[in-house]
Motif scaffolding. Structure first.
Motif, PDB file in Angstrom:
ATOM      1  N   TYR A   1       0.833  -1.201   0.000  1.00 46.96           N
ATOM      2  CA  TYR A   1       0.000   0.000   0.000  1.00 46.96           C
ATOM      3  C   TYR A   1       0.869   1.253   0.000  1.00 46.96           C
ATOM      4  O   TYR A   1       0.549   2.245  -0.672  1.00 46.96           O
ATOM      5  N   LYS A   2       1.974   1.198   0.711  1.00 49.64           N
ATOM      6  CA  LYS A   2       2.902   2.335   0.776  1.00 49.64           C
ATOM      7  C   LYS A   2       3.507   2.630  -0.596  1.00 49.64           C
ATOM      8  O   LYS A   2       3.870   3.773  -0.900  1.00 49.64           O
ATOM      9  N   ASN A   3       3.606   1.593  -1.425  1.00 50.43           N
ATOM     10  CA  ASN A   3       4.236   1.739  -2.733  1.00 50.43           C
ATOM     11  C   ASN A   3       3.253   1.602  -3.891  1.00 50.43           C
ATOM     12  O   ASN A   3       3.663   1.368  -5.034  1.00 50.43           O
ATOM     13  N   ILE A   4       1.958   1.754  -3.586  1.00 51.01           N
ATOM     14  CA  ILE A   4       0.971   1.501  -4.635  1.00 51.01           C
ATOM     15  C   ILE A   4       0.953   2.629  -5.653  1.00 51.01           C
ATOM     16  O   ILE A   4       0.979   3.809  -5.306  1.00 51.01           O
ATOM     17  N   GLY A   5       0.926   2.248  -6.909  1.00 53.08           N
ATOM     18  CA  GLY A   5       0.738   3.201  -7.994  1.00 53.08           C
ATOM     19  C   GLY A   5      -0.600   2.934  -8.656  1.00 53.08           C
ATOM     20  O   GLY A   5      -1.068   1.795  -8.686  1.00 53.08           O
ATOM     21  N   ILE A   6      -1.212   3.965  -9.159  1.00 49.95           N
ATOM     22  CA  ILE A   6      -2.533   3.850  -9.775  1.00 49.95           C
ATOM     23  C   ILE A   6      -2.476   4.511 -11.152  1.00 49.95           C
ATOM     24  O   ILE A   6      -2.095   5.675 -11.275  1.00 49.95           O
ATOM     25  N   THR A   7      -2.838   3.754 -12.179  1.00 45.85           N
ATOM     26  CA  THR A   7      -2.858   4.304 -13.531  1.00 45.85           C
ATOM     27  C   THR A   7      -4.081   3.799 -14.275  1.00 45.85           C
ATOM     28  O   THR A   7      -4.805   2.928 -13.780  1.00 45.85           O
ATOM     29  N   ASP A   8      -4.332   4.351 -15.441  1.00 42.86           N
ATOM     30  CA  ASP A   8      -5.525   3.996 -16.206  1.00 42.86           C
ATOM     31  C   ASP A   8      -5.377   2.636 -16.878  1.00 42.86           C
ATOM     32  O   ASP A   8      -4.259   2.171 -17.154  1.00 42.86           O
ATOM     33  N   GLN A   9      -6.515   1.999 -17.144  1.00 38.47           N
ATOM     34  CA  GLN A   9      -6.519   0.823 -17.988  1.00 38.47           C
ATOM     35  C   GLN A   9      -5.832   1.147 -19.309  1.00 38.47           C
ATOM     36  O   GLN A   9      -5.985   2.239 -19.846  1.00 38.47           O
ATOM     37  N   ILE A  10      -5.093   0.184 -19.819  1.00 39.79           N
ATOM     38  CA  ILE A  10      -4.453   0.368 -21.124  1.00 39.79           C
ATOM     39  C   ILE A  10      -5.408  -0.112 -22.204  1.00 39.79           C
ATOM     40  O   ILE A  10      -5.984  -1.196 -22.121  1.00 39.79           O
ATOM     41  N   THR A  11      -5.594   0.720 -23.221  1.00 35.60           N
ATOM     42  CA  THR A  11      -6.517   0.394 -24.294  1.00 35.60           C
ATOM     43  C   THR A  11      -6.042   1.032 -25.584  1.00 35.60           C
ATOM     44  O   THR A  11      -5.457   2.114 -25.563  1.00 35.60           O
ATOM     45  N   SER A  12      -6.286   0.355 -26.683  1.00 35.48           N
ATOM     46  CA  SER A  12      -5.972   0.923 -28.001  1.00 35.48           C
ATOM     47  C   SER A  12      -7.169   1.629 -28.607  1.00 35.48           C
ATOM     48  O   SER A  12      -7.050   2.279 -29.643  1.00 35.48           O
ATOM     49  N   THR A  13      -8.315   1.498 -27.979  1.00 38.89           N
ATOM     50  CA  THR A  13      -9.563   2.012 -28.541  1.00 38.89           C
ATOM     51  C   THR A  13      -9.979   3.358 -27.958  1.00 38.89           C
ATOM     52  O   THR A  13     -10.858   4.029 -28.501  1.00 38.89           O
ATOM     53  N   GLY A  14      -9.384   3.728 -26.825  1.00 38.56           N
ATOM     54  CA  GLY A  14      -9.808   4.934 -26.129  1.00 38.56           C
ATOM     55  C   GLY A  14     -10.996   4.713 -25.218  1.00 38.56           C
ATOM     56  O   GLY A  14     -11.469   5.649 -24.577  1.00 38.56           O
ATOM     57  N   HIS A  15     -11.466   3.473 -25.123  1.00 40.45           N
ATOM     58  CA  HIS A  15     -12.616   3.146 -24.280  1.00 40.45           C
ATOM     59  C   HIS A  15     -12.229   2.013 -23.321  1.00 40.45           C
ATOM     60  O   HIS A  15     -11.777   0.956 -23.762  1.00 40.45           O
ATOM     61  N   VAL A  16     -12.411   2.238 -22.033  1.00 43.38           N
ATOM     62  CA  VAL A  16     -12.091   1.203 -21.055  1.00 43.38           C
ATOM     63  C   VAL A  16     -13.188   0.143 -21.045  1.00 43.38           C
ATOM     64  O   VAL A  16     -14.271   0.330 -21.608  1.00 43.38           O
ATOM     65  N   ASN A  17     -12.884  -0.976 -20.399  1.00 43.76           N
ATOM     66  CA  ASN A  17     -13.875  -2.046 -20.276  1.00 43.76           C
ATOM     67  C   ASN A  17     -14.847  -1.736 -19.144  1.00 43.76           C
ATOM     68  O   ASN A  17     -14.468  -1.182 -18.110  1.00 43.76           O
ATOM     69  N   MET A  18     -16.100  -2.080 -19.363  1.00 49.10           N
ATOM     70  CA  MET A  18     -17.148  -1.819 -18.378  1.00 49.10           C
ATOM     71  C   MET A  18     -17.851  -3.128 -18.029  1.00 49.10           C
ATOM     72  O   MET A  18     -18.216  -3.897 -18.917  1.00 49.10           O
ATOM     73  N   TYR A  19     -17.999  -3.375 -16.758  1.00 44.58           N
ATOM     74  CA  TYR A  19     -18.831  -4.472 -16.288  1.00 44.58           C
ATOM     75  C   TYR A  19     -20.207  -3.908 -15.960  1.00 44.58           C
ATOM     76  O   TYR A  19     -20.318  -2.819 -15.404  1.00 44.58           O
ATOM     77  N   VAL A  20     -21.256  -4.635 -16.303  1.00 44.42           N
ATOM     78  CA  VAL A  20     -22.601  -4.082 -16.137  1.00 44.42           C
ATOM     79  C   VAL A  20     -23.571  -5.156 -15.659  1.00 44.42           C
ATOM     80  O   VAL A  20     -23.490  -6.310 -16.065  1.00 44.42           O
TER      81      VAL A  20
END
Length: 430
Positions: free
Chosen positions: A290-309
């Motif tokens: 937790y002390k070393n956690i990094g947070i970044t965006d999902q990687i995508t080639s489409t410009g749209h992240v995956n969505m669960y619904v």
């Protein structure tokens, strides 16, 4: 559905195998697509493993609806996560399917094909503008023209990474990978500089990964799969390179989301997808991580992240169409979705809700940062998993991916075989 640490939808239930002659729940065997009548009658609402943690919320929801519509009575039932798909299948075949049902897109597809899911584009078109475009579209079935469930709660999440492992590999922890090329290059660097002891990823590519990479997953008619195209082969070839270099965890071939999460928790791999729910778990179980956690965006080639619904479906055979549609809409309207989202780390599917200060105002915490980033990305997110892609198909793809990574088949042959197997399963669905 079970609200889990991996954000609600990673363990999708098995797709149903329903006979096209299956009956609905109305005792007279029929129903109406006309939802414009008086909202009255006794209806049954079924949820998916939500009673244990959210009983007061749903009891209040039902009470509010019955107060608004005094001539209605809603019986709320909740089914356990285990065997949920089988339960729906049995009820559909036996004519005991509830009037309003909590479903995921893969569960609604066979019900729609069997004529048991009400087409909301016909019965409830007036509500369409209230929902995000991507969320409404998630319960459409390729080859058909309808929409077969109201979108309910959504989820997505960032990529977490271990800054300490990045530093040890000589990588800049302030510059995590943003593109697939960056990801593959960093993963190979980390494997090389750690002597193969630290992998970057713990999962083999899934159908969602092919979607994020920009692969065409299925033809528009919904009659066949297409993820064996040049771009699909390119992605699997890249994963083969990672696997050979030990940049992909050797146990990835048999990994589950839970086991992959544990690998990240114990700092055995450098990156893993997750959600805001994970941060508290890191803080409690792995304070060093937790002390070393990094947070970044999902990687995508489409410009749209995956969505669960998740969705709320109306049984087309209900005897009380107006009441069932009104209740399904009530459950998923902006006010009630917002109320539910503040009880658990999920997101509303209603247009405008993600602009609420709860999803836009920073307070300095990582939890809020993740929530805000996820809410922003959900506005244009896509549910990449085809609604016709069953658990059997997921297994077929996973098995062929494993053969490619182990060198038993070429990436092209593996994906050709996976598409062939999935197309055959698709034909068996009817």
């Amino acid at each position: 559905m079970r609200i889990s640490r991996r954000a609600l939808a990673l363990a999708a239930a098995a797709v149903l195998a329903l006979p096209l002659s299956a009956c609905g729940s109305g005792e007279d065997g029929g129903g109406s697509t006309d939802a414009s009548g008086k909202v009255e009658g006794d209806i049954t609402f079924q949820t998916w493993n939500l009673r244990a943690n959210f009983k007061p919320y749903f009891e209040g929801l039902v009470a509010d609806f019955e107060k608004k519509y005094p001539d209605t009575h809603v019986k709320w039932i909740d089914q356990p996560a285990e065997g949920y798909a089988d339960k729906i299948s049995a009820d559909a075949a036996g004519g005991t399917l509830p009037d309003v049902v909590n479903v995921s897109p893969d569960l609604v597809a066979p019900l729609a094909k069997a004529g048991l899911a009400l087409d909301l584009d016909k019965a409830a078109a007036k509500y369409r503008p209230e929902y995000l475009d991507g969320a409404w579209a998630s319960h459409r079935i390729p080859g058909t023209s309808g929409t077969y469930a109201f979108p309910w709660y959504l989820n997505t999440g960032p990529l977490f990474y271990n800054k300490a492992l990045f530093r040890q590999a000589g990588l800049d922890p302030a510059q995590p990978p943003k593109t697939y090329d960056d990801l593959f290059a960093d993963a190979l660097d980390m494997a090389r500089k750690s002597g193969g002891k630290v992998a970057t990823l713990a999962n083999v590519p899934t159908i969602e990964d092919f979607g994020r990479y920009g692969v065409e997953l299925m033809d528009q008619q919904g009659t066949g799969f297409a993820f064996n195209d040049a771009k699909g082969v390119e992605l699997l070839t890249k994963y083969k390179e990672l696997y050979d270099a030990k940049a992909l965890d050797p146990q990835a071939l048999t990994a589950t989301p839970e086991s992959s999460g544990k690998k990240f928790l114990t700092e055995a791999v450098a990156m893993n997808p997750g959600s805001a729910l994970d941060l508290a778990n890191f803080q409690k179980q792995a304070p060093n991580l937790y002390k070393n956690i990094g947070i970044t965006d999902q990687i995508t080639s489409t410009g749209h992240v995956n969505m669960y619904v998740m969705g709320v479906m109306v049984n087309s055979r209900t005897r009380h169409t107006a009441a069932s549609v009104a209740f399904a809409h009530f459950v998923t309207d902006a006010r009630n979705q917002m109320s539910f989202a503040k009880q658990v780390a999920i997101f509303p599917s209603t247009a405008g809700s993600l602009d609420d200060p709860y999803f836009t105002k920073e307070d300095g915490t990582d939890e809020t940062r993740v929530r805000i980033a996820a809410a922003k990305s959900l506005k244009t997110a896509v549910n990449y998993t085809p609604v016709l892609f069953s658990d059997q198909m997921k297994t077929a793809l996973r098995n062929e991916v494993a053969k490619a990574l182990q060198g038993k088949e070429s990436p092209k042959a593996a994906l050709d075989n996976a598409v062939k197997a999935c197309d055959q399963l698709l034909r068996q669905q009817g």
